[in-house]
Design a protein around this motif. Structure first.
Motif, PDB file in Angstrom:
ATOM      1  N   LYS A  24       0.495  -1.367   0.245  1.00 17.12           N
ATOM      2  CA  LYS A  24      -0.185   0.048   0.298  1.00 17.12           C
ATOM      3  C   LYS A  24       0.937   1.491   0.352  1.00 17.12           C
ATOM      4  N   LYS A  25       0.132   2.496  -0.030  1.00 21.12           N
ATOM      5  CA  LYS A  25       1.150   3.682  -0.187  1.00 21.12           C
ATOM      6  C   LYS A  25       0.631   4.614   0.912  1.00 21.12           C
ATOM      7  N   TYR A  26       1.377   4.762   1.938  1.00 23.89           N
ATOM      8  CA  TYR A  26       1.703   5.436   2.255  1.00 23.89           C
ATOM      9  C   TYR A  26       2.195   7.202   2.859  1.00 23.89           C
ATOM     10  N   PRO A  27       1.119   7.955   3.495  1.00 22.98           N
ATOM     11  CA  PRO A  27       1.889   9.327   2.940  1.00 22.98           C
ATOM     12  C   PRO A  27       3.441   9.322   4.376  1.00 22.98           C
ATOM     13  N   VAL A  28       4.259  10.582   4.271  1.00 21.48           N
ATOM     14  CA  VAL A  28       5.613  10.155   4.153  1.00 21.48           C
ATOM     15  C   VAL A  28       5.914  11.376   5.642  1.00 21.48           C
ATOM     16  N   VAL A  29       6.841  11.035   6.812  1.00 17.66           N
ATOM     17  CA  VAL A  29       7.364  12.161   7.013  1.00 17.66           C
ATOM     18  C   VAL A  29       9.336  12.424   7.388  1.00 17.66           C
ATOM     19  N   VAL A  30       9.175  12.803   7.180  1.00 14.46           N
ATOM     20  CA  VAL A  30      10.801  13.293   7.628  1.00 14.46           C
ATOM     21  C   VAL A  30      11.708  14.101   8.828  1.00 14.46           C
TER      22      VAL A  30
ATOM     23  N   TYR B   6       1.444   7.226   8.652  1.00 17.26           N
ATOM     24  CA  TYR B   6       3.129   7.603   8.690  1.00 17.26           C
ATOM     25  C   TYR B   6       4.012   7.194   8.535  1.00 17.26           C
ATOM     26  N   ILE B   7       5.250   6.541   7.375  1.00 17.81           N
ATOM     27  CA  ILE B   7       6.343   6.303   7.114  1.00 17.81           C
ATOM     28  C   ILE B   7       6.864   7.235   8.098  1.00 17.81           C
ATOM     29  N   THR B   8       7.811   7.206   8.770  1.00 11.58           N
ATOM     30  CA  THR B   8       8.849   8.182   9.306  1.00 11.58           C
ATOM     31  C   THR B   8      10.339   7.558   9.813  1.00 11.58           C
ATOM     32  N   ILE B   9      10.872   8.606   8.935  1.00  4.19           N
ATOM     33  CA  ILE B   9      12.920   8.579   9.089  1.00  4.19           C
ATOM     34  C   ILE B   9      13.142   9.782  10.026  1.00  4.19           C
TER      35      ILE B   9
ATOM     36  N   ALA C  12      15.419  12.053   2.187  1.00  4.02           N
ATOM     37  CA  ALA C  12      13.988  12.062   1.690  1.00  4.02           C
ATOM     38  C   ALA C  12      14.361  10.878   0.274  1.00  4.02           C
ATOM     39  N   ASP C  13      15.947  11.155   0.013  1.00  4.75           N
ATOM     40  CA  ASP C  13      16.702  10.472  -0.885  1.00  4.75           C
ATOM     41  C   ASP C  13      16.378   8.561  -0.891  1.00  4.75           C
TER      42      ASP C  13
ATOM     43  N   TYR D 212      11.662   3.183  -0.265  1.00  3.09           N
ATOM     44  CA  TYR D 212      11.090   2.589   1.341  1.00  3.09           C
ATOM     45  C   TYR D 212       9.577   2.100   0.302  1.00  3.09           C
ATOM     46  N   ALA D 213      10.066   0.036   0.763  1.00  4.64           N
ATOM     47  CA  ALA D 213       8.517  -0.042  -0.208  1.00  4.64           C
ATOM     48  C   ALA D 213       7.462   0.496   1.031  1.00  4.64           C
TER      49      ALA D 213
END
Length: 345
Positions: A69-75, A100-103, A134-135, A140-141
């Motif tokens: 699936k697709k998730y919004p991301v926050v750096v 959210y997927i976060t890093i 961000a790169d 990331y899946a």
């Protein structure tokens, strides 16, 4: 009552932090993940290369994460002297809890990341760290590259607004307790060192010359733990509460306030609030209403003339450092972030 006493009393009355030594991921914040459980938020330590330097990061995935699936991301960019296991990890985990997927990564030359000499603290590196996160997360899946948000905390906030000025992968930009590292290193906190600018530039110049000649690296600051009385005597609330946070309540062995003196050549000519008109993305700048660092957020926000979608949000009664860990203030910041990212990502 001095703030050192206030914070310690809060700890005595109820845990507000976790001991990194008791956490398998060495996380320091209250409610930190201790194990990956199916159906819950999970943490994924990763490493990657950025211009030949090994970067260590933690990726947080949402409950019931499905890589198809697709998730919004926050750096999430950490404060000066901080590491991913402290406040950056707290906000990364809280956002992951809300799908959210976060890093959060340690800056190059700092924390658990590589780079020599240690504790180089140059703005260009910190900005590149954000581009690098961000790169990596873009590959990331499950990461939706059309929905990447940015959250910068303290010094990471100053570097985040610089990164977002030119990196349009960031579709929504938020800061918390933004700290302009260039302004403070140049003028001193709250303009307290205006009369020593040239003297400090000479020291930085001499330090670089010494490094170039093969001599020892000279550092500003250090890792000596201050006593509670020494902390109480510091001149600014940010520094008093910051020392409590980094040396006592949320201490982590990879976190250090020192930096190479030669870095001042770069820091003192840097201005996070310049070129703010280049930000055309939605912008949310948050700070405590009682933060003595608020002047930096206000200056940058005023210059953000390139976006009509911007908001300055003051967290009532919070100081700078209290936005890092006090539950009621963190809750307010997270609620605001969810509204902001939900609308703009």
């Amino acid at each position: 009552m001095v703030m050192a006493t206030v914070v310690s009393a809060s700890l005595a009355g109820g845990a507000v932090a976790d001991d990194y030594r008791k956490n398998p991921f060495t996380l320091t914040y209250q409610g930190a993940i201790t194990e990956n459980i199916k159906g819950k938020v999970n943490i994924h330590p990763v490493t990657y290369q950025l211009h030949g330097i090994k970067i260590v990061a933690n990726i947080y995935t949402p409950p019931n994460y499905d890589p198809t699936k697709k998730y919004p991301v926050v750096v999430v960019a950490h404060p000066n002297g901080g590491v991913k296991e402290q406040v950056a990890g707290l906000y990364a985990q809280r956002l992951a809890e809300l799908d959210y997927i976060t890093i959060a990564a340690d800056a190059a030359y700092q924390g658990g990341s590589g780079g020599e000499p240690r504790y180089v603290d140059k703005p260009a590196n910190r900005i590149e760290d954000i581009h690098g996160m961000a790169d990596y997360i873009s590959q990331y899946a499950g990461a939706d590259t059309d929905r990447i948000g940015l959250l910068g905390i303290c010094g990471g906030g100053g570097y985040s607004i610089k990164a977002a000025q030119t990196d349009k992968r960031f579709k929504a930009v938020a800061t918390l307790s933004m700290f302009d590292s260039g302004l403070v290193r140049r003028n001193g906190y709250m303009d307290s060192q205006l009369d020593t600018i040239q003297q400090r530039l000479k020291q930085a110049t001499d330090a670089r010359a010494q490094e170039a000649a093969g001599g020892n690296v000279i550092y500003v600051g250090g890792d000596n733990k201050l006593t509670k009385n020494q902390i109480a005597s510091l001149p600014f609330e940010l520094y008093r509460q910051g020392m409590e946070y980094y040396q006592y309540t949320h201490a982590h062995p990879n976190s250090s306030s020192k930096y190479t003196m030669s870095s001042l050549l770069d820091l003192m000519r840097f201005d996070a609030a310049s070129n703010m008109d280049l930000i055309n993305q939605p912008l949310l700048m948050m700070a405590g209403s009682k933060a003595d660092s608020l002047y930096m957020t206000e200056k940058a926000f005023k210059g953000a003339t390139g976006t009509k979608n911007k908001e300055l949000y003051l967290i009532p009664d919070a100081t700078h450092i209290e936005t890092y860990w006090v539950p009621k203030y963190v809750d307010q910041a997270v609620d605001k972030l969810i509204q902001f990212y939900g609308k703009n990502l």
